[in-house]
Write an enzyme that holds these catalytic residues in place. Structure first.
Site, PDB file in Angstrom:
ATOM      1  N   CYS A 139      -5.134 101.359 -77.634  1.00 11.69           N
ATOM      2  CA  CYS A 139      -5.371 102.750 -78.031  1.00 11.69           C
ATOM      3  C   CYS A 139      -4.110 103.605 -77.857  1.00 11.69           C
ATOM      4  CB  CYS A 139      -6.585 103.301 -77.288  1.00 11.69           C
ATOM      5  SG  CYS A 139      -7.355 104.643 -78.203  1.00 11.69           S
ATOM      6  N   HIS A 142     -10.807  99.707 -77.097  1.00 13.83           N
ATOM      7  CA  HIS A 142     -10.744  99.568 -75.633  1.00 13.83           C
ATOM      8  C   HIS A 142     -11.392  98.268 -75.148  1.00 13.83           C
ATOM      9  CE1 HIS A 142      -9.333 103.620 -74.446  1.00 13.83           C
ATOM     10  NE2 HIS A 142      -9.775 103.929 -75.653  1.00 13.83           N
ATOM     11  N   GLU A 184     -11.029  96.815 -72.492  1.00 10.45           N
ATOM     12  CA  GLU A 184     -11.260  96.846 -71.037  1.00 10.45           C
ATOM     13  C   GLU A 184     -12.592  97.514 -70.689  1.00 10.45           C
ATOM     14  OE1 GLU A 184      -9.531  98.867 -72.739  1.00 10.45           O
ATOM     15  OE2 GLU A 184      -9.557 100.887 -71.890  1.00 10.45           O
TER      16      GLU A 184
END
Ligand code: GLN
Length: 187
Positions: free
Chosen positions: A78, A162, A164
């Site tokens: 990002c 994202h 994560e």
């Protein structure tokens, strides 16, 4: 086998989630706030956050030059994708457009087909960029609405979303694999 030492740029943004994911995968995760903390790392993650803030703080701490000198694999997600493009650090041969999905669909989740993976990845987009222009050496691994959102350019892996923020560890594993391969080449 020695655990891999992976830095996570920790000036702002989603660095904690990357640190947790790296530890889950057996890597040693190091929060990076100063240039000398890049020494001896096997790879680096630049997380999501606010790219304008990243740019300001990286310059303030001398991290911009240090990251330009860092020659190991880098995973940008990002805002981390934005700061690596031609118009920022200039390390990856592409141009990224910030907040590209517009106001209505600023944030969304989708199942993303990724080249080389047998089942889709659940991808969380938060005020995400897309890739507007890619250089000839850039490999597109996934797209949304015809726009690249996951790319590889040599030692750089970049995601507009994202990885994560979900339980799916496959993209971090893919990154760690490329780090291990780069270590073999260096040895
Ligand atoms: N919109 C942010 C930017 O322009 C990126 C958002 C994110 O990293 N989740 O920097």
């Amino acid at each position: 086998m020695e655990p891999l030492r992976i830095g996570v740029l920790a000036v702002q943004g989603n660095f904690r989630e990357h640190v947790q994911m790296l530890r889950r995968l057996g890597a040693e995760a190091v929060e990076v706030r100063k240039p000398d903390q890049l020494d001896g790392l096997d790879g680096l993650i630049i997380p999501g956050g606010e790219s304008t803030t990243f740019t300001r703080l990286m310059h303030l701490y001398g991290l911009d030059e240090a990251i330009r000198r860092f020659d190991r694999p880098v995973f940008g997600t990002c805002a981390g994708m934005i700061v690596l493009d031609r118009n920022h650090l200039g390390l990856v041969d592409l141009v990224v457009r910030r907040n590209a999905f517009g106001r209505q669909v600023a944030s969304f989740e989708t199942d993303l087909d990724v080249a080389g993976l047998s089942t889709p990845v659940r991808a969380v987009f938060i005020r995400a960029p897309w890739v507007e222009e890619v250089g000839p050496g850039v490999e597109v691994l996934a797209e949304v609405a015809g726009r690249p959102v996951l790319i590889r350019d040599g030692r750089f892996l970049l995601a507009a979303f994202h990885p994560e923020l979900t339980d799916d560890t496959r993209l971090h594993e893919l990154f760690l694999e490329s780090v291990r391969e780069a270590d073999v080449v260096r040895a």
